[in-house]
Write an enzyme that holds these catalytic residues in place. Sequence first.
Site, PDB file in Angstrom:
ATOM      1  N   ASP A   1      -8.966  -3.804  -1.202  1.00 25.10           N
ATOM      2  CA  ASP A   1      -8.660  -3.411   0.172  1.00 25.10           C
ATOM      3  C   ASP A   1      -7.620  -2.290   0.234  1.00 25.10           C
ATOM      4  O   ASP A   1      -6.813  -2.103  -0.684  1.00 25.10           O
ATOM      5  CB  ASP A   1      -8.114  -4.609   0.949  1.00 25.10           C
ATOM      6  CG  ASP A   1      -9.202  -5.602   1.315  1.00 25.10           C
ATOM      7  OD1 ASP A   1     -10.333  -5.435   0.832  1.00 25.10           O
ATOM      8  OD2 ASP A   1      -8.904  -6.548   2.067  1.00 25.10           O
ATOM      9  N   ASP A   2      -7.675  -1.575   1.352  1.00 22.19           N
ATOM     10  CA  ASP A   2      -6.617  -0.659   1.810  1.00 22.19           C
ATOM     11  C   ASP A   2      -6.628   0.728   1.168  1.00 22.19           C
ATOM     12  O   ASP A   2      -5.796   1.564   1.507  1.00 22.19           O
ATOM     13  CB  ASP A   2      -5.222  -1.263   1.620  1.00 22.19           C
ATOM     14  CG  ASP A   2      -5.044  -2.562   2.377  1.00 22.19           C
ATOM     15  OD1 ASP A   2      -5.812  -2.789   3.335  1.00 22.19           O
ATOM     16  OD2 ASP A   2      -4.156  -3.349   2.020  1.00 22.19           O
TER      17      ASP A   2
ATOM     18  N   HIS B   1     -12.788  -0.891   6.514  1.00 23.07           N
ATOM     19  CA  HIS B   1     -11.603  -1.732   6.711  1.00 23.07           C
ATOM     20  C   HIS B   1     -10.782  -1.192   7.892  1.00 23.07           C
ATOM     21  O   HIS B   1      -9.559  -1.327   7.913  1.00 23.07           O
ATOM     22  CB  HIS B   1     -10.769  -1.730   5.425  1.00 23.07           C
ATOM     23  CG  HIS B   1      -9.808  -2.869   5.308  1.00 23.07           C
ATOM     24  ND1 HIS B   1     -10.138  -4.172   5.598  1.00 23.07           N
ATOM     25  CD2 HIS B   1      -8.497  -2.898   4.918  1.00 23.07           C
ATOM     26  CE1 HIS B   1      -9.101  -4.955   5.384  1.00 23.07           C
ATOM     27  NE2 HIS B   1      -8.083  -4.207   4.983  1.00 23.07           N
TER      28      HIS B   1
ATOM     29  N   HIS C   1      -6.030   0.207  10.356  1.00 22.41           N
ATOM     30  CA  HIS C   1      -5.638  -1.121   9.871  1.00 22.41           C
ATOM     31  C   HIS C   1      -4.917  -1.964  10.928  1.00 22.41           C
ATOM     32  O   HIS C   1      -3.883  -2.585  10.659  1.00 22.41           O
ATOM     33  CB  HIS C   1      -4.749  -0.986   8.626  1.00 22.41           C
ATOM     34  CG  HIS C   1      -4.747  -2.216   7.764  1.00 22.41           C
ATOM     35  ND1 HIS C   1      -3.902  -3.295   7.976  1.00 22.41           N
ATOM     36  CD2 HIS C   1      -5.483  -2.555   6.684  1.00 22.41           C
ATOM     37  CE1 HIS C   1      -4.109  -4.222   7.062  1.00 22.41           C
ATOM     38  NE2 HIS C   1      -5.076  -3.800   6.257  1.00 22.41           N
TER      39      HIS C   1
ATOM     40  N   HIS D   1      -6.215  -5.598  -4.187  1.00 19.19           N
ATOM     41  CA  HIS D   1      -5.808  -4.413  -3.442  1.00 19.19           C
ATOM     42  C   HIS D   1      -5.614  -3.240  -4.394  1.00 19.19           C
ATOM     43  O   HIS D   1      -5.043  -3.406  -5.478  1.00 19.19           O
ATOM     44  CB  HIS D   1      -4.504  -4.658  -2.679  1.00 19.19           C
ATOM     45  CG  HIS D   1      -4.603  -5.728  -1.640  1.00 19.19           C
ATOM     46  ND1 HIS D   1      -4.506  -7.076  -1.945  1.00 19.19           N
ATOM     47  CD2 HIS D   1      -4.801  -5.669  -0.290  1.00 19.19           C
ATOM     48  CE1 HIS D   1      -4.632  -7.793  -0.832  1.00 19.19           C
ATOM     49  NE2 HIS D   1      -4.814  -6.956   0.188  1.00 19.19           N
TER      50      HIS D   1
END
Length: 731
Positions: free
Chosen positions: A96-97, A147, A151, A248
Amino acid sequence: MAPRTSRRGAERGAVRRRRLPMRYLLPSLILVALMAMLMLRGFVHSEILADHRVQSPAASDQVPKEILDGGPVIDTRNGREDSVHIPDHKLVLTFDDGPDPEWTPKVLDVLKRHDAHAVFFITGTMASRYPDLVQRMVDEGHEIGLHTFNHPDLSLQSKSRVDWELSQNQLALAGAAGIRTSLFRPPYSSFAGEMDNKSWPVTEYIGSRGYITIVNNTDSEDWRRPGVEKIISNATPKGGKGAIVLMHDSGGDRSQTVAALDRFVSGLQDDGYRFDTLTAALKVPSAHTPVAGLDLWKGRAWVVAVQASENTTSVLVVGLAIIGALVLARFGLMLLLSVLHARKVRRRGFSWGRPITEPVSVLVPAYNEAKCIEQTVHSLVASDHPIEVIVIDDGSSDGTARIVENLRLPNVRVVRQLNAGKPAALNRGVANARYDLIVMMDGDTVFEPATVRELVQPFGDPSVGAVAGNAKVGNRDSLIGAWQHIEYVMGFNLDRRMYDMLNCMPTIPGAVGAFRRSALKRVGGMSDDTLAEDTDITIAMHRDGWRVVYAENARAWTEAPESVQQLWSQRYRWSYGTMQAIWKHRRAIIERGPSGRFGRVGMPLVSLFMILAPLLAPLIDVFLLYGLVFGPTEQTILAWFGVLAVQAICAAYAFRLDKERMTHLLSLPLQQILYRQLMYVVLLQSWITALTGGRLRWQKLRRTGAVGLPGAAGPGGGAAQQPEMDRRPVG
């Protein structure tokens, strides 16, 4: 009825009047473009429109039981409420991210080394900034999921904001890799069993937009940085079960994640696990679909714009750091050299050489200066040094010459000529002067009785060819006058002390300067090649090997412009003329020997601090505004006040050297906010004029005649200042 041709001419004239001049349009466009780039940067760095709130846990009684007890793949498309588990001995690594320029490549290297694939849930902000990493993910067989763009916690957002987050995320993906994806992971999501009444409606809505929601059922908790062993333990499923593992590749230091990933993948592959993309693990069609046509070009345009913004603002940040360092270094150098200069010229027994007592010729070029010429000449006649005064009337039409002649003062002569400009008037005065030392002043300036004597004493040193005096603003009671007063005392006279110590004085002010006749003759006299004949002649003196020094006690009082338009006209001419003079004498940089010192030291300093640095200095104010609006506000304010404090220290010391009252420094903060911006735009306009080959005409500055010697009597308090010399365009 008016003739048709007259009406057409009037219409054309109206069109011309409505057209915005390039000198205003181009600076405005540059400013708008710069602000747009900063806004775009703030947008893609989650400084604008970002929402960092996180919803507190809520009840889950409205969430279907099959979802709470189901797998991590949730399909709510077309009204479905399905969930899917990952088959045994299959692991779907998810990150993620990202993408992150430091950690994502390392994650990709580990996966490539082990022939493993994963799903990367990218944010639009990071994908827009690092599109090459998104393309690498796709090229190496990995799957991409959304995603969101900024955010945010979608359970706190409206449907329109959710749509915007999805569409912007897809736009970035299309620009980076030319694809769309149907996979989505909500920020701050967890296991399917953690779904509640706040997040479930969002999941349903996401499905109605055609997306499959992917959560996880194995959390490595690498974001906690618990250590490599703990990350591996958390990520390992029990009893050979399949899982979606959450990791991540961005959002902080992911060194533990990278180290754990290498051992994790290697170890579980030995145990018979297969690491694949989500659709490959579930044996369903790929989540990627190619983008073509307008959507593709929109995505590419978006990425190009972001890249341009990133690159430009990065350069600007570097430029800001350089300018900040140079400005502070310059302030430090000014303070140090000003202290040394003051100690040198004020120490007991200091002398330039033999005292200068012989008579001096004072040249007063005058064009339509009837309002102030009488008091100007009277101030010269009151000199405590023997002088002759030569007023060169440059074709005045207001009786300037007649006023001087009617005074019938001793040692005052009038020389008349057709209007030819200030340089020609000064050369005419030199030709008519009786003495070898020549003082030049403006026809709208007032000398103190000791000014001429103080101005010529440095000629006791035979190496001195010219002397710069101390020009002071007389009409300092208005706000604009006070700002110019600060500028004259700090920006001009403190500078002159520094340049004097470095032996590279760039300008002898037209209001108060002195020359040797022999030095003037050797360099060809005053030139009309530039609009800054004072800077031109000063540089020529340096190149001819003469010293040019500063006499701080040779004070001359002048009236500064009292309106923004007049100030603009004056500084525009100064800036453009300085550029012309620097360009004219550009070969000084390669000259050697004592005469080349100005080229080696003065030319770089003048070019840097008077032409280049001021052009970039607005970055300080642009980033100040940006920091105040988008943060970090406190650090921005502290930094700005730090720079202001340094300037205030320099200004206070300059005022102390000139024995000026400190009360005028109260307007210094306002000067930095307003006055400095005007000077920036003037310099930018001068650059535009120079680069476009434009021609700048002389502008007459209207004076009020309100400036005289301190304590002097007479109309308006003393002698006045009238318009500048009416000079013709260069060339």
